[in-house]
Design a protein around this motif. Sequence first.
Motif: not given
Length: 481
Positions: A395-417
């Motif tokens: 993963w290092t140096g690459r754009y982060v893959p789409d990561v689904p989280l166990s609480n039903g959200t995605r990692l991208a959902d936490h990057a809005h700010g």
Amino acid sequence: MDVIVVGAGPVGLALAAELALAGVSVRVLERRDSADPAMRAQSINVPTAEALDRRGLLPALERIQRETLGAPGFRFTGHFAGMSLGPGLVDWADPELAAHTAVEGARMIPQPRLEEVLAGHAERLGVVVRRGVEVTSLEDTGQGVVVGTASGSLRAGWLVGCDGGHSTVRRLAGIPFPGTNPEITGYQAVVDIADPGKLTAGWSWSPRGVYRYGPQPGRVATVEFDGGPADRSAPVTLADVQSSLRRVSGTDVTLTAFRAAPTRWTDNTRQASTYRAGRVFLAGDAAHVHPPFGGQGLNLGVGDAVNLGWKLAAVVSGRSPEALLDTYDAERRPVGAWVLDWTRAQIGILRGDPKSGVLRGVLADLLATRDGTTYAVKQIAGVTQRLPLPGSHPWTGRYVPDVPLSNGTRLADHAHGGGFLLLDRTPGAVFGGRAHGRARVIRDDGTGVAGALIRPDGVVVWATDTPDAHGLDEALSRWAS
């Protein structure tokens, strides 16, 4: 203000939004009185779509694609030098493609619609765009910049030129723009056609040039190897497009009206000798120009914007040393050089001479294979991009893959700010305890990668599959200080 951005196209708007999101005061200057309606890129790549997803704009993009295509289930593949890449030949299970599927429904985004989305996003963040303001002079004082306009002078700490291939900022900053001169003239338009049966759908070659008809109703594009237009800035008329289409198609097809503003383009291919001169930066077409195949210029420019935005904000706020800004040129220049070569190669394949025709046939055979098509689609999608950062994790140096989280959200959902994210899947939050406020810690009970530190532009700067935090402190100190 902290930063002046010159140019209110997609690149300037994306950059201004990133700066405003980080609390930087920014003003956008645009010489045009209104948005440019000209027909340009018709799609975006995965890194661009994911950058907008990380800011909460995915639903808006998905809505535009539904309106554009009128049907779900579309998988974008693109073309190479007019040779279409069949979706049925792509290995969609390829790890690099399968890791970036969340934005599949948000790729067919015409540039004017993307600009609308970005303009709304920037406005919600309080960005002020002053239209009808043309930059006439520039002074870098060493402590800031003084920008002259017909309406008076403006002062700021930094200036970014996002003002296109004929960039005034680049010229005033004295930054050389070496490259290769044009050998083609291209037109793109959506038109009403009196006798569409005279044209063949798809791409067609002849000794006189190349034309494309479709896939949208009335969409035509032509390429002629005529040495480039005498005056690229001259208005494009219906007679210009009709004459070019008649020459390359060998028909007397008749066009009756434009449905959208047409464009004229060339294969003029250049890259600025530096993306930074003191307190002045270049991004987008101001830093690099090339043939517009696949909308690569739009995507390259948005990549510039999200890379520079968080870095400049960190320096303006005093969180990071000015040396961080040197990584902008170091990281984005190689990507730009690759895109220039990728588009230059397509010009060579498009030529109508016999040798190029034979070469096109060889390449067509390669692109008719599963491996060949998958390779080309991955390159066009942008999922193979990697920065030369320390660390051996895939993963290092690459754009982060789409990561689904166990609480039903995605990692991208936490990057809005904006800001850094630290994914922590270790018992006891081994990694999160080291962040000390420099990154937002995302705890997760899922499986897969144990931890990852992600920059605001989506680039992974540290990752591990074990609870071992080796290298994390160094990554936090270097990037999120």
